[in-house]
Design a protein around this motif. Structure first.
Motif, mmCIF file in Angstrom:
data_model
loop_
_atom_site.group_PDB
_atom_site.id
_atom_site.type_symbol
_atom_site.label_atom_id
_atom_site.label_comp_id
_atom_site.label_asym_id
_atom_site.label_seq_id
_atom_site.Cartn_x
_atom_site.Cartn_y
_atom_site.Cartn_z
ATOM 1 N N MET A 1 17.846 10.246 28.361
ATOM 2 C CA MET A 1 18.170 11.576 28.829
ATOM 3 C C MET A 1 16.909 12.435 28.779
ATOM 4 S SD MET A 1 21.539 13.415 27.500
ATOM 5 C CE MET A 1 22.029 14.952 28.129
ATOM 6 N N PRO A 2 16.562 13.115 29.865
ATOM 7 C CA PRO A 2 15.333 13.906 29.879
ATOM 8 C C PRO A 2 15.456 15.164 29.017
ATOM 9 C CG PRO A 2 16.514 14.157 31.936
ATOM 10 C CD PRO A 2 17.231 13.121 31.142
ATOM 11 N N LYS A 3 14.321 15.580 28.493
ATOM 12 C CA LYS A 3 14.290 16.801 27.695
ATOM 13 C C LYS A 3 14.422 18.005 28.603
ATOM 14 C CE LYS A 3 11.453 14.997 23.989
ATOM 15 N NZ LYS A 3 10.226 15.173 23.224
ATOM 16 N N LYS A 4 14.996 19.072 28.069
ATOM 17 C CA LYS A 4 15.122 20.304 28.842
ATOM 18 C C LYS A 4 13.764 20.991 28.908
ATOM 19 C CE LYS A 4 19.919 21.248 27.807
ATOM 20 N NZ LYS A 4 20.877 22.206 27.248
ATOM 21 N N MET A 5 13.450 21.479 30.084
ATOM 22 C CA MET A 5 12.193 22.188 30.266
ATOM 23 C C MET A 5 12.364 23.640 29.816
ATOM 24 S SD MET A 5 10.221 19.894 31.561
ATOM 25 C CE MET A 5 8.873 20.812 32.226
ATOM 26 N N LYS A 6 11.388 24.150 29.094
ATOM 27 C CA LYS A 6 11.429 25.543 28.685
ATOM 28 C C LYS A 6 11.104 26.415 29.885
ATOM 29 C CE LYS A 6 10.431 24.939 23.837
ATOM 30 N NZ LYS A 6 9.628 25.362 22.701
ATOM 31 N N LYS A 7 11.856 27.498 30.019
ATOM 32 C CA LYS A 7 11.624 28.413 31.128
ATOM 33 C C LYS A 7 10.444 29.310 30.801
ATOM 34 C CE LYS A 7 16.362 28.348 32.666
ATOM 35 N NZ LYS A 7 17.550 29.126 32.987
ATOM 36 N N LYS A 8 9.634 29.562 31.790
ATOM 37 C CA LYS A 8 8.461 30.403 31.600
ATOM 38 C C LYS A 8 8.745 31.793 32.160
ATOM 39 C CE LYS A 8 5.377 26.498 31.888
ATOM 40 N NZ LYS A 8 4.322 25.824 32.595
ATOM 41 N N GLY A 9 8.162 32.792 31.554
ATOM 42 C CA GLY A 9 8.324 34.149 32.037
ATOM 43 C C GLY A 9 9.570 34.812 31.469
ATOM 44 N N LYS A 10 9.792 36.029 31.906
ATOM 45 C CA LYS A 10 10.934 36.795 31.425
ATOM 46 C C LYS A 10 12.110 36.630 32.385
ATOM 47 C CE LYS A 10 8.282 40.328 29.064
ATOM 48 N NZ LYS A 10 8.089 41.756 28.857
ATOM 49 N N PRO A 11 13.322 36.619 31.852
ATOM 50 C CA PRO A 11 14.500 36.508 32.721
ATOM 51 C C PRO A 11 14.758 37.824 33.461
ATOM 52 C CG PRO A 11 15.171 36.761 30.447
ATOM 53 C CD PRO A 11 13.669 36.627 30.450
ATOM 54 N N ILE A 12 15.493 37.736 34.554
ATOM 55 C CA ILE A 12 15.863 38.925 35.312
ATOM 56 C C ILE A 12 17.059 39.567 34.614
ATOM 57 C CG2 ILE A 12 16.693 39.773 37.529
ATOM 58 C CD1 ILE A 12 15.353 37.265 38.781
ATOM 59 N N VAL A 13 16.927 40.846 34.277
ATOM 60 C CA VAL A 13 17.994 41.547 33.562
ATOM 61 C C VAL A 13 18.345 42.842 34.280
ATOM 62 C CG1 VAL A 13 17.375 40.613 31.303
ATOM 63 C CG2 VAL A 13 16.366 42.740 32.052
ATOM 64 N N HIS A 14 19.481 43.390 33.925
ATOM 65 C CA HIS A 14 19.918 44.680 34.453
ATOM 66 C C HIS A 14 18.922 45.740 34.007
ATOM 67 C CE1 HIS A 14 22.530 48.185 35.006
ATOM 68 N NE2 HIS A 14 23.197 47.430 35.869
ATOM 69 N N GLU A 15 18.710 46.748 34.858
ATOM 70 C CA GLU A 15 17.683 47.757 34.555
ATOM 71 C C GLU A 15 17.978 48.543 33.280
ATOM 72 O OE1 GLU A 15 19.292 51.251 37.508
ATOM 73 O OE2 GLU A 15 17.935 49.746 38.301
ATOM 74 N N GLU A 16 19.252 48.693 32.907
ATOM 75 C CA GLU A 16 19.595 49.401 31.674
ATOM 76 C C GLU A 16 19.237 48.583 30.427
ATOM 77 O OE1 GLU A 16 23.454 51.194 31.351
ATOM 78 O OE2 GLU A 16 23.561 51.427 33.528
ATOM 79 N N LEU A 17 19.123 47.258 30.580
ATOM 80 C CA LEU A 17 18.804 46.390 29.443
ATOM 81 C C LEU A 17 17.347 45.949 29.443
ATOM 82 C CD1 LEU A 17 21.962 44.123 29.324
ATOM 83 C CD2 LEU A 17 21.434 46.096 27.907
ATOM 84 N N GLU A 18 16.518 46.609 30.207
ATOM 85 C CA GLU A 18 15.092 46.266 30.265
ATOM 86 C C GLU A 18 14.482 46.372 28.866
ATOM 87 O OE1 GLU A 18 12.243 44.591 32.322
ATOM 88 O OE2 GLU A 18 13.986 45.393 33.368
ATOM 89 N N GLY A 19 13.818 45.333 28.430
ATOM 90 C CA GLY A 19 13.191 45.314 27.106
ATOM 91 C C GLY A 19 14.090 44.766 26.013
ATOM 92 N N PHE A 20 15.312 44.359 26.361
ATOM 93 C CA PHE A 20 16.245 43.810 25.378
ATOM 94 C C PHE A 20 15.741 42.465 24.883
ATOM 95 C CE2 PHE A 20 20.088 41.190 24.577
ATOM 96 C CZ PHE A 20 20.504 41.831 23.434
ATOM 97 N N ASP A 21 15.724 42.293 23.576
ATOM 98 C CA ASP A 21 15.281 41.033 22.980
ATOM 99 C C ASP A 21 16.235 40.690 21.846
ATOM 100 O OD1 ASP A 21 13.621 38.827 22.560
ATOM 101 O OD2 ASP A 21 12.530 39.877 20.990
ATOM 102 N N ILE A 22 16.656 39.449 21.787
ATOM 103 C CA ILE A 22 17.580 39.003 20.751
ATOM 104 C C ILE A 22 17.091 37.659 20.208
ATOM 105 C CG2 ILE A 22 19.140 37.849 22.340
ATOM 106 C CD1 ILE A 22 21.445 38.932 20.603
ATOM 107 N N LYS A 23 17.188 37.500 18.896
ATOM 108 C CA LYS A 23 16.742 36.269 18.241
ATOM 109 C C LYS A 23 17.717 35.922 17.125
ATOM 110 C CE LYS A 23 11.930 37.164 19.147
ATOM 111 N NZ LYS A 23 10.614 37.433 18.618
#
Length: 58
Positions: A1-23
């Motif tokens: 089974m192939p490994k999942k590729m990590k996505k590069k860059g920032k995801p597209i988000v709603h303008e009200e949630l711009e800068g939202f970060d969760i960990k």
């Protein structure tokens, strides 16, 4: 089974949630840079609750 590729860059988000970060820290606790009340207000305005809609129809 192939490994999942990590996505590069920032995801597209709603303008009200711009800068939202969760960990998730090493203890399994969710940490974010927005207050819970702000997120709940956004979700209330923009997401329909399926359970509430079903109970209103019946």
């Amino acid at each position: 089974m192939p490994k999942k590729m990590k996505k590069k860059g920032k995801p597209i988000v709603h303008e009200e949630l711009e800068g939202f970060d969760i960990k998730v820290n090493e203890f399994g606790q969710i940490q974010g840079n927005f207050e819970i009340e702000e997120l709940n207000d956004f979700l209330d305005k923009n997401v329909a609750d399926k359970k509430l809609n079903k109970s209103e129809e019946e």
